[in-house]
Design an enzyme around this catalytic site. Structure first.
Site, PDB file in Angstrom:
ATOM      1  N   SER A 113      11.560  19.257  14.068  1.00 37.85           N
ATOM      2  CA  SER A 113      12.299  18.623  12.981  1.00 37.85           C
ATOM      3  C   SER A 113      12.847  17.265  13.369  1.00 37.85           C
ATOM      4  O   SER A 113      13.704  17.159  14.252  1.00 37.85           O
ATOM      5  CB  SER A 113      13.460  19.523  12.542  1.00 37.85           C
ATOM      6  OG  SER A 113      14.326  18.795  11.692  1.00 37.85           O
ATOM      7  N   ARG A 117     -13.305  21.203   9.379  1.00 36.65           N
ATOM      8  CA  ARG A 117     -12.768  20.186  10.275  1.00 36.65           C
ATOM      9  C   ARG A 117     -13.603  19.973  11.538  1.00 36.65           C
ATOM     10  O   ARG A 117     -13.423  18.957  12.219  1.00 36.65           O
ATOM     11  CB  ARG A 117     -11.323  20.532  10.652  1.00 36.65           C
ATOM     12  CG  ARG A 117     -10.389  20.669   9.452  1.00 36.65           C
ATOM     13  CD  ARG A 117     -10.359  19.422   8.587  1.00 36.65           C
ATOM     14  NE  ARG A 117      -9.523  19.608   7.391  1.00 36.65           N
ATOM     15  CZ  ARG A 117      -9.347  18.662   6.477  1.00 36.65           C
ATOM     16  NH1 ARG A 117      -9.948  17.487   6.575  1.00 36.65           N
ATOM     17  NH2 ARG A 117      -8.604  18.900   5.412  1.00 36.65           N
TER      18      ARG A 117
END
Lengths: 303, 303, 303, 303
Positions: free
Chosen positions: D122, D223
């Site tokens: 975060s 991917r």
């Protein structure tokens, strides 16, 4: 200003041509369709499409043949009952599709809500616009000293001016360099998918975002909350206003049973009952940690 | 016949009252709205609501301000490109809401598709109707002898008659007992949530089912397939017809690139290339197991 | 008795052979692995595998390189904080895989929790076992007279005996007919995928069910609740016991902040505050409907 | 180098302490646990935990009491059958938890795969590290001239040098300004949640990412594909190597039936069949657009 005259003209054209439909229609939301509600300095929220209204929630809850409505009053009661008792599936029967323009760092928080459909403007395929979020002076906030994950008072004077100057200058320089790298005048030009990595996350992106009403309420409960970062909260607030016009009964129930509600732990419930019987409960006799006790004080005392 | 006069009257009322909307409208699907398409002996599929059309897929893919359409031809090309290259998010921007009446054993297969919203008629709260699926004679099929998970030819003569008799009699008896147990004449009456457990899974239930177009195509690819059980395939077929009228470009692309497509393994691709160069490939020289080789023969030889 | 000697032998073999691993290990849950916890008359819950423990929740919350643990006390505080403030993603980092045997009507409720992985025994491919749920006498309950969706007192005397007889006889007859229809002695035999539709929903099925801890807690909150149907609640209760041994800190936080918690509406919070200040609030002065007021009384008065 | 001596010491500690477990163990994956596989200049992929192995896929497919394995050969055949026929649920019964360090612009692509659990470092709560992705010279690619969404040859000479200089200088300056804004020496310090917006998206972030094997294969198919951007493809390639050691049978089936497979449209299948019968098919007689025809040539001719 987020919209160009051409964009506004496109919107006006769409708004000028109503067509007949047999579907449920929400007059309150029709009034919002396509119009851009400005958010932050260059962002917006626009309703592109919707499915359902208050009555559709009841119709699904009753698995009805017809409208499923007995009376308007009856519908409101049912909706409030469903919300209060966490019967979420009928709310999933309404759907909202938005076009949102938002800074990349806000988009990164937003996308953590996974039960939604998203189509984002591709910076691999297209060239980004020169639009960056620069906070208004009253939002240029200091780091909170009590909460690692929050902000305190607005910066003042020289410090505020210095930060503002950095944000503006770095944004413009990054975009100049972006253009310089992808330019094909006298050079090959760097691939867009690479050049974009030099852009800071206050640049604006855009997406179409589609979500059902139950998951939208969950998003709004977390993001219209006082603990959410201001820059995403203003988007949630704008959407709250839209939803209130779309499904007024459901939105009122959401306000009463979610936004304005409080969840009390087993310990808090126990203390509240003892206090209602006249006992003077202290943190020591509460069974709560100091932190929970403070949160409990907020619950019972806030006027 | 699945609909009572009252139900038909409710549908007629809904179909008689078009309202103006600014949203994308699909004329092809408006014609289906609320009408019940019969499936099996007592089942149906009814469109309750929808969001979007072919143009809405392109609009989302382009993250457009306006309609996002350059020309109709252009839209079809884009939709086919998106489908062929597995760009699924623009298809998620369309949504369909159905009311379906279906036997419980079909509902149990259907619900395995988790990315959808469901509201089922509650047998805890309400009393089930006396409606059971009894296969038509040509569907009273024997166990397949080549495929553990399939069916063979229709049963004939006495065996068919015996099975039919069992299914009919057991269904009626189970419902008689259900009524007897919940009845409150001269007794308390067993709880509905318990009494329902005596009902066989050919009883009909109903639900509202809402799904986005991408996930609907996934459902249709698996359930409109020849390997799907007949009793769910007929629902998928009915929905295919509806979708073809709703989003004709997307449905055509789905037919070409999903329904009618073939996925060849690395080994199959290798063999095909060798064969196109004139080599006579055998199972031994193919690198495939006997089972894969048979599947490969189906791919290259089916006329 | 749910397990045959062969099944028990297979379980014993698995339990006899520990292997070394570098992964997080929960000793409390290792003690449960493979063992069948009986539920209802023929059902069970067995832990097949798990990922993570209390420390793994903290490790993910901190995005740590190593164990992510500072101290055990510290971990418990963090877990309680995460639970109280609805930070759900760290709880998603633990996973549980169960083998469950349960009546079909219970499976139909269970499957409505969509964020989980399921592999069910296939009645298209395989033959069902002759095992049916027959309620114990104290669970043979009457329909509730106050709650459409609930049950009241147990049936008594002749009525109870009659219901029991119906359930037992119908189950056995349905299974006899099932065997008769699929039998291939002197006949073709009906396809399994068709024959199964004659079986009532008190027959047992089995599945592997895998879910993350956050979604498991959501399931347990709804299904271990007093309003859940008894027949699914006993499964939830059995799983609660397992989870308490697996992640004791997280389970305790779940008890305090979810299971034992109460969510009060904006109106309830307002009334509580007024009452704590000494005001005598009545339904009339509360702003609540009669039904909400009764629910509020339960919150504040239950001893 | 992505790991500090302290981080390496934490990893070494974890790797030194095997514990006994009764769960399924994959020796191939145990060898990877906690070790950082370097990707790009500062990124990595580390396995934190896993659930299941090849046998667990079969065990779930068979809803078994014991190991569910009849023989190793038998298991491989079943796994290949499940993969070929899109029976996805047994693969969902395995789970992988990774710790990944990756540039923010890669994280923004990655997160579009919604069926996974994520816990990201975060930047509201913590301070970001000074680590930025700077492409190696051979990856400093020009915009493709044939594909709007791709890259061409590497830039050369002066242009390459100029781009490299911009990326390096802008990254360092942005981080200097980030530190300057949040610094609390003689000033309040800007809130972290605001200061981070000035950082470009080549800065590295970290997350825990947990996903089931079915959804992981879907991620890898998209991917690890040649059309994926290089900077995410190298992560997919690193994960492919890990999965090959974890579930070798499933990975081989994935290579044959997904990675190396080709999906041919209805038109392509038709043309292939005609060609195998000796017809000389041209684009005109194929029913395909020019673009599809080119794609078809790739399918049938690639050696």
């Amino acid at each position: 200003m987020p919209l160009s005259p051409e964009q506004q003209a496109e919107i006006d054209t769409l708004r000028a041509a109503p067509q007949p439909t047999l579907r449920a229609v929400s007059p309150g939301l029709e009034a919002h369709l396509y119009t851009a509600h400005q958010v932050l300095d260059h962002g917006f929220v626009r309703v592109i499409d919707y499915m359902g209204d208050d009555a559709a929630i009841c119709q699904a809850a009753r698995v009805s043949y017809g409208k499923g409505t007995k009376s308007v009053q009856n519908d409101e009661g049912l909706i409030r009952y469903l919300m209060r008792h966490w019967h979420s599936t009928p709310f999933e029967m309404c759907e909202l599709k938005l076009h949102v323009k938002l800074p990349v760092f806000v988009a990164r928080q937003w996308i953590r809500h996974r039960t939604a459909n998203v189509n984002e403007y591709s910076a691999r395929y297209s060239i980004m616009d020169r639009e960056f979020y620069i906070p208004a002076p009253e939002q240029m906030a200091a780091q909170s000293v009590v909460n690692n994950q929050g902000r305190g008072e607005a910066l003042q004077g020289e410090e505020a001016a210095r930060v503002l100057e950095i944000l503006k200058t770095d944004s413009m320089r990054a975009y100049d360099h972006y253009e310089e790298m992808i330019g094909q005048d006298g050079q090959q030009g760097l691939a867009r998918e690479l050049a974009r990595m030099n852009l800071p996350t206050n640049i604006y992106t855009q997406w179409y975002w589609k979500v059902d009403l139950h998951n939208l309420f969950h998003f709004l409960r977390l993001r219209a909350d006082a603990h959410a970062q201001y820059e995403i909260r203003v988007y949630a607030d704008a959407i709250c206003n839209i939803v209130a016009d779309w499904v007024p009964f459901a939105y009122k129930a959401f306000e009463d049973y979610r936004l304005g509600s409080v969840t009390m732990s087993a310990q808090m419930v126990d203390c509240m009952r003892r206090m209602l019987k006249g006992e003077a409960v202290t943190q020591e006799s509460s069974g709560m940690s100091a932190r929970e006790w403070r949160e409990f004080q907020d619950v019972i005392e806030k006027s």
